[in-house]
Design an enzyme around this catalytic site. Structure first.
Site, PDB file in Angstrom:
ATOM      1  N   ASP A   3       0.856  -1.201  -0.056  1.00  0.00           N
ATOM      2  CA  ASP A   3       0.082  -0.047   0.096  1.00  0.00           C
ATOM      3  C   ASP A   3       0.906   1.101  -0.072  1.00  0.00           C
ATOM      4  OD1 ASP A   3      -2.621   1.458   0.511  1.00  0.00           O
ATOM      5  OD2 ASP A   3      -1.640   1.914   2.220  1.00  0.00           O
ATOM      6  N   GLU A  50       1.382   0.144  -4.823  1.00  0.00           N
ATOM      7  CA  GLU A  50       0.493   1.316  -5.144  1.00  0.00           C
ATOM      8  C   GLU A  50       1.460   2.280  -4.984  1.00  0.00           C
ATOM      9  OE1 GLU A  50      -3.241   3.800  -3.613  1.00  0.00           O
ATOM     10  OE2 GLU A  50      -1.906   2.415  -2.174  1.00  0.00           O
TER      11      GLU A  50
END
Length: 610
Positions: A267, A303
């Site tokens: 993330d 990401e």
């Protein structure tokens, strides 16, 4: 078969039946271990070791024992490397014997990335039970859909009964609301038996605001030399950072080895700050490549708002570090075309959406070093045209792009059915691996608002902060209008996000599901075996229309014509190739007349030598 990742910290069962406890607590001079299981509590003194470590090996503990560490002032803290915390993040940790679970998927050898079709889901909201077992019970649906990989939103233990997962504070412990560790292992094993990979979303850029006790005994776990949206950054490059780096590298290896996962999605790595060489992202990826990825495919996905393509480097078409990155650029350009929205980060795409979409589909990122007006003119991104199509994960929806909206609306509430259908046909057959968010396959109407379950003091701050976040949007500028934004801590907000599986009985939703199954079957049969693809031609045909042609690995050609606007478009020439798929009947005849009607998508295929 047993799987066990031997960790250098936490609670580890020894071969002689004893348990070794180890904690890094450099701010303390003394540390005790409290065994809190049934019966009389035991308080045992731990032995100090070099570098701020404390250790104890004891025959008084066994699998199932519950324990906490006790500071000199009496404060009790859970184990940050606990494999399970059955009473939530403030309670005791439990000693787990990972070898007690007998794996029966020895014949699973993973899947190559070019076959990836990803299905992102939130364990708590996906099924009526909101558990790992609830997901397992729906695997037949997912396998029949044609996806090849489940991507679980973060499951690391978070405070309270519900959370998106990005506020986790015990990164090694599956949250008890979802089930015990063996329940997650059952899910992974069953997914493999259905031919499905399992990827896990992990958060290495911050800890949640409640239940993080690291500041108490290891303040150097964090640094004020870097700041993040959540406060002080994790210390990956300062003094005493080696123990911190190992904590997260071991976490990645633990999930991949002990839970037999097929990959991780990291993330928001743009919020990981590390000025060292190699940086933590490189060191972690090299540890995975040298470890579990040697035996079978393991996929690491980023990401990264920075669009830093250096992490996606290839050697002979094989990822050197990271397999792929979520391509927000592609989503933003497509979303702008479908909805006409231009607020927030969509402002960067509103002027030339089709041109940027063409670049995403043919080269990877839209921003490859150009200035971003939304970011104050700062340059964003690195060149990506040299990377294969499989290095980018494209999507029309995901948890962020739905849940970061004030009301958590899905694209089906924001664009016409015809526009949404065209976008799905475009993305599901394009060479880049597609991602679906749970329920998207049947055009679910269920929103996915932001939800959490913090303590009373923090709950009010989160609610008010959430509503202030949208105050600059015209529709929420009035205080009364902001009251419509769901309170994240209200259990009713979480209830809104739970999938409504009964929608599948409605003909419209059943039709959407049939479309997704048809497209993914075509992808599996025709396109995936020939990936990755190399762009041969790409162009903007009109304000809302595009044409792209890719060459596949066997020399076959894949062609795309798409009109993502209302008005029809006249074509300068008739494209070659056999019709692979058309968004509506009669399009082939219109193509012969060099016409492309509004909201239409045509896929063409020319086999090798044609």
């Amino acid at each position: 078969m047993n799987r066990h990742y031997s960790m250098p910290f936490g609670a580890e069962l020894q071969t002689d039946g004893r348990v070794r406890f180890r904690l890094w607590a450099p701010a303390l001079t003394r540390l005790s271990l409290a065994l809190e299981g049934p019966g009389e509590e035991q308080l045992l003194e731990m032995e100090p070791r070099a570098g701020g470590w404390f250790e104890l090996t004891s025959a008084a503990a066994r699998a199932g024992s519950r324990y906490r560490f006790v500071a000199p002032d009496g404060q009790r803290v859970p184990d940050p490397a606990a494999r399970f915390n059955p009473e939530d993040v403030h309670g005791p940790s439990e000693v787990i014997d990972p070898t007690a679970f007998c794996w029966e998927d020895a014949d699973w050898h993973g899947r190559p990335w070019q076959e990836a079709v990803i299905y992102e889901l939130h364990v708590g909201a996906f099924s009526p039970s909101g558990t790992f077992d609830g997901v397992r019970e729906r695997l037949d649906h997912l396998a029949a859909l044609g996806v090849t990989a489940l991507e679980l939103m973060p499951v690391a233990d978070f405070p309270g009964a519900r959370n998106w997962g990005y506020d986790g504070v015990l990164p090694f412990a599956p949250d008890s609301r979802y089930g015990r560790p063996e329940a997650l292992k059952r899910l992974v094993q069953a997914a493999h038996q259905h031919g499905l990979m399992v990827l896990l979303d992990v958060v290495y850029n911050h800890f949640g605001p409640e239940g993080n006790y690291l500041h108490t005994y290891a303040p150097t776990f964090f640094t004020h030399r870097h700041t993040t949206p959540w406060g002080a950054a994790i210390n990956f490059d300062g003094e005493h950072s080696q123990a911190v780096r190992r904590f997260f590298i071991d976490n990645a290896l633990y999930w991949l080895e002990e839970f037999n996962l097929d990959g991780l999605r990291l993330d928001a790595v743009h919020a990981i700050y590390d000025d060292g060489q190699p940086d933590i992202l490189i060191e972690l990826a090299e540890a995975v490549r040298a470890g579990p990825a040697r035996e079978r495919p393991r996929h690491l996905v980023l990401e990264n708002d920075d669009n830093a393509t250096r992490y996606l480097a290839r050697e002979a078409q094989h990822p050197h570090w990271y397999t792929a990155q979520w391509n927000d650029d592609c989503h933003h350009a497509l979303h702008t075309l479908l909805t006409g929205e231009s607020q927030g980060y969509y402002a960067d795409y509103a002027q030339y959406p089709i041109r940027l979409l063409v670049r995403c589909l043919s080269e990877g990122f839209a921003f490859q070093g150009e200035p971003s007006p939304y970011r104050g003119g700062a340059a964003r991104g690195e060149p990506s045209a040299g990377l294969p199509s499989t290095a980018f994960v494209n999507f029309l929806q995901n948890h962020d792009q739905i849940g970061n909206r004030a009301l958590g609306e899905r694209i089906t509430q924001l664009a016409s059915p015809r526009a949404v259908r065209a976008a799905h046909i475009l993305l599901l057959l394009a060479p880049a691996p597609p991602l679906l968010f749970m329920g998207e396959e049947w055009d679910s109407q269920t929103p996915f608002p932001f939800f959490c379950d913090f303590g009373a003091e923090l709950a009010g701050a989160v609610r008010d902060g959430r509503r202030r976040e949208f105050a600059h949007f015209p529709e929420f500028s009035a205080p009364g209008a902001r009251e419509r934004i769901p309170d994240p801590n209200d259990a009713a907000t979480f209830a809104l996000a739970q999938l409504d599986w009964s929608e599948l009985t409605h003909p419209i939703h059943a039709g959407a599901l049939a479309l997704h199954r048809e497209l993914l079957a075509l992808r599996r049969q025709i396109i995936a075996p020939r990936l990755p693809a190399r762009t041969r031609r790409s162009e903007r045909l009109a304000e809302h229309a595009l044409r792209i042609e890719w060459q596949l690995t066997d020399g076959a050609l894949l062609g795309l014509l798409a009109n993502l606007g209302q008005a029809g478009v006249a074509l300068a020439d008739t494209p070659g190739g056999e019709l692979l798929y058309a968004s509506e009947a009669g399009l082939e005849e219109l193509l012969q007349r060099s016409e492309l009607p509004g909201w239409s998508v045509v896929w063409l295929f020319a086999p090798t030598g044609a």
